[in-house]
Design a protein around this motif. Structure first.
Motif, PDB file in Angstrom:
ATOM      1  N   UNK A   1       0.841  -1.203   0.000  1.00 27.99           N
ATOM      2  CA  UNK A   1       0.000   0.000   0.000  1.00 27.99           C
ATOM      3  C   UNK A   1       0.875   1.252   0.000  1.00 27.99           C
ATOM      4  N   UNK A   2       1.866   1.304   0.902  1.00 28.55           N
ATOM      5  CA  UNK A   2       2.717   2.493   1.014  1.00 28.55           C
ATOM      6  C   UNK A   2       3.507   2.721  -0.276  1.00 28.55           C
TER       7      UNK A   2
ATOM      8  N   UNK B   1       4.324   5.552  -5.505  1.00 23.12           N
ATOM      9  CA  UNK B   1       4.422   5.525  -6.970  1.00 23.12           C
ATOM     10  C   UNK B   1       3.350   6.412  -7.606  1.00 23.12           C
ATOM     11  N   UNK B   2       2.144   6.375  -7.042  1.00 19.41           N
ATOM     12  CA  UNK B   2       1.052   7.217  -7.565  1.00 19.41           C
ATOM     13  C   UNK B   2       1.373   8.688  -7.305  1.00 19.41           C
ATOM     14  N   UNK B   3       1.893   8.961  -6.082  1.00 17.77           N
ATOM     15  CA  UNK B   3       2.336  10.313  -5.714  1.00 17.77           C
ATOM     16  C   UNK B   3       1.231  11.357  -5.833  1.00 17.77           C
ATOM     17  N   UNK B   4       0.038  10.959  -5.460  1.00 15.81           N
ATOM     18  CA  UNK B   4      -1.099  11.889  -5.441  1.00 15.81           C
ATOM     19  C   UNK B   4      -2.039  11.431  -4.333  1.00 15.81           C
ATOM     20  N   UNK B   5      -2.035  12.136  -3.214  1.00 14.05           N
ATOM     21  CA  UNK B   5      -2.837  11.711  -2.052  1.00 14.05           C
ATOM     22  C   UNK B   5      -4.339  11.799  -2.325  1.00 14.05           C
ATOM     23  N   UNK B   6      -4.708  12.563  -3.354  1.00 15.24           N
ATOM     24  CA  UNK B   6      -6.136  12.631  -3.700  1.00 15.24           C
ATOM     25  C   UNK B   6      -6.594  11.321  -4.345  1.00 15.24           C
ATOM     26  N   UNK B   7      -5.707  10.695  -5.088  1.00 13.66           N
ATOM     27  CA  UNK B   7      -6.033   9.426  -5.758  1.00 13.66           C
ATOM     28  C   UNK B   7      -5.848   8.248  -4.812  1.00 13.66           C
ATOM     29  N   UNK B   8      -4.701   8.211  -4.130  1.00  9.95           N
ATOM     30  CA  UNK B   8      -4.425   7.114  -3.205  1.00  9.95           C
ATOM     31  C   UNK B   8      -3.591   7.623  -2.033  1.00  9.95           C
ATOM     32  N   UNK B   9      -4.231   7.923  -0.896  1.00 10.75           N
ATOM     33  CA  UNK B   9      -3.469   8.332   0.297  1.00 10.75           C
ATOM     34  C   UNK B   9      -2.579   7.187   0.761  1.00 10.75           C
ATOM     35  N   UNK B  10      -1.407   7.526   1.265  1.00  7.81           N
ATOM     36  CA  UNK B  10      -0.484   6.486   1.730  1.00  7.81           C
ATOM     37  C   UNK B  10      -0.887   5.999   3.121  1.00  7.81           C
ATOM     38  N   UNK B  11      -0.295   4.900   3.512  1.00 10.17           N
ATOM     39  CA  UNK B  11      -0.533   4.360   4.858  1.00 10.17           C
ATOM     40  C   UNK B  11      -0.123   5.365   5.929  1.00 10.17           C
TER      41      UNK B  11
ATOM     42  N   UNK C   1      -7.223  11.139   2.860  1.00  9.70           N
ATOM     43  CA  UNK C   1      -6.639  10.277   3.888  1.00  9.70           C
ATOM     44  C   UNK C   1      -7.620  10.095   5.051  1.00  9.70           C
ATOM     45  N   UNK C   2      -8.400  11.151   5.363  1.00  8.36           N
ATOM     46  CA  UNK C   2      -9.426  11.032   6.399  1.00  8.36           C
ATOM     47  C   UNK C   2     -10.596  10.170   5.903  1.00  8.36           C
ATOM     48  N   UNK C   3     -10.943  10.324   4.620  1.00 12.53           N
ATOM     49  CA  UNK C   3     -12.007   9.476   4.055  1.00 12.53           C
ATOM     50  C   UNK C   3     -11.631   8.007   4.190  1.00 12.53           C
ATOM     51  N   UNK C   4     -10.384   7.694   3.810  1.00  7.39           N
ATOM     52  CA  UNK C   4      -9.923   6.305   3.888  1.00  7.39           C
ATOM     53  C   UNK C   4      -9.855   5.834   5.339  1.00  7.39           C
ATOM     54  N   UNK C   5      -9.450   6.724   6.225  1.00  9.24           N
ATOM     55  CA  UNK C   5      -9.399   6.373   7.646  1.00  9.24           C
ATOM     56  C   UNK C   5     -10.783   5.971   8.161  1.00  9.24           C
ATOM     57  N   UNK C   6     -11.794   6.775   7.843  1.00 12.08           N
ATOM     58  CA  UNK C   6     -13.149   6.464   8.329  1.00 12.08           C
ATOM     59  C   UNK C   6     -13.703   5.206   7.656  1.00 12.08           C
TER      60      UNK C   6
END
Length: 239
Positions: free
Chosen positions: A5-6, A11-21, A202-207
């Motif tokens: 995941x991290x 590699x994606x380098x865009x937290x809007x698309x895929x937030x890191x761990x 990242x908050x969306x993914x957290x919830x």
């Protein structure tokens, strides 16, 4: 898995698309008080309002339909008309009937939970072998009340328990949608939507992760109580 995941996020380098761990861990560090002391209690209130109401309505109704063919003929057409209607389609009526209240969110959860419990209770009673009933009557259990209590209900319990487990999964889905239409200013579903508007993925993914973990915990607790205690007699039949 966390490493994959991290690395993927890097590699994606865009937290809007895929937030890191690590982004999600940092989000948890800044939001854990809100999660545990505001959002979680509100979402659990909505969840249990709906799931308990679903059990109270669905179980007696399913038992009656499974036991009595006359009642089945009367209720079944109504159930089959209402059941295909998606729970979210009830949101306008939930707002009109209950306003923007906790009961309104609980009602949407109830709509999602009631039919799996009803159908599984019905199937559990309907599949009761006739020989069990006849054997019980030979032993003196001649009243419907006794036959339901000592024969039909124990036989149907595994099916009812499966229905409740399915209902709880659907209830979580409905909960998120119910909290998105503004019944409160907190709640796991409400936060997912509000953080989405703020582009804090990242908050969306957290919830989302909290929702999944909470669902897993409640399912494990339910199975521990029901399968390890009430259905303990089935162990020898299944293992």
């Amino acid at each position: 898995m966390l490493a994959v995941w991290q690395i993927s996020a890097m590699l994606v380098n865009d937290s809007l698309v895929l937030p890191s761990f690590l982004d999600v861990v940092n989000a948890f560090g800044s939001s854990w008080r809100d999660i545990f002391f505001q959002d979680l209690p509100v979402s659990l209130l909505h969840f249990f309002l709906g799931i308990f109401a679903g059990m109270i309505i669905a179980m007696p109704l399913g038992m009656g339909m499974g036991w009595s063919r006359s009642l089945d003929k009367i209720i079944d057409p109504i159930v089959e008309v209402v059941r295909p209607i998606p729970p979210l389609a009830w949101i306008p009526f939930a707002i009109v009937w209950f306003g923007l209240t906790h009961e309104s969110a609980g009602f949407i959860v109830f709509i999602g939970a009631v039919f799996p419990i009803l159908i599984n209770t019905y199937v559990g009673f309907r599949n009761l072998p006739r020989v069990y009933v006849e054997s019980a009557m030979v032993l003196g259990a001649t009243r419907d009340r006794d036959l339901i209590r000592y024969v039909a209900l124990p036989y149907a319990l595994p099916s009812i328990a499966a229905g409740i487990r399915i209902a709880m999964g659907i209830a979580w889905m409905c909960l998120v949608a119910a909290e998105m239409f503004g019944v409160s200013t907190s709640g796991l579903g409400y936060r997912i939507w509000s953080y989405y508007y703020l582009h804090k993925m990242e908050h969306v993914l957290l919830y989302m992760i909290v929702l999944g973990m909470l669902g897993l915990f409640i399912d494990k607790a339910f199975r521990s109580i029901i399968e390890d205690r009430l259905l303990k007699w089935r162990v020898g039949l299944t293992q």
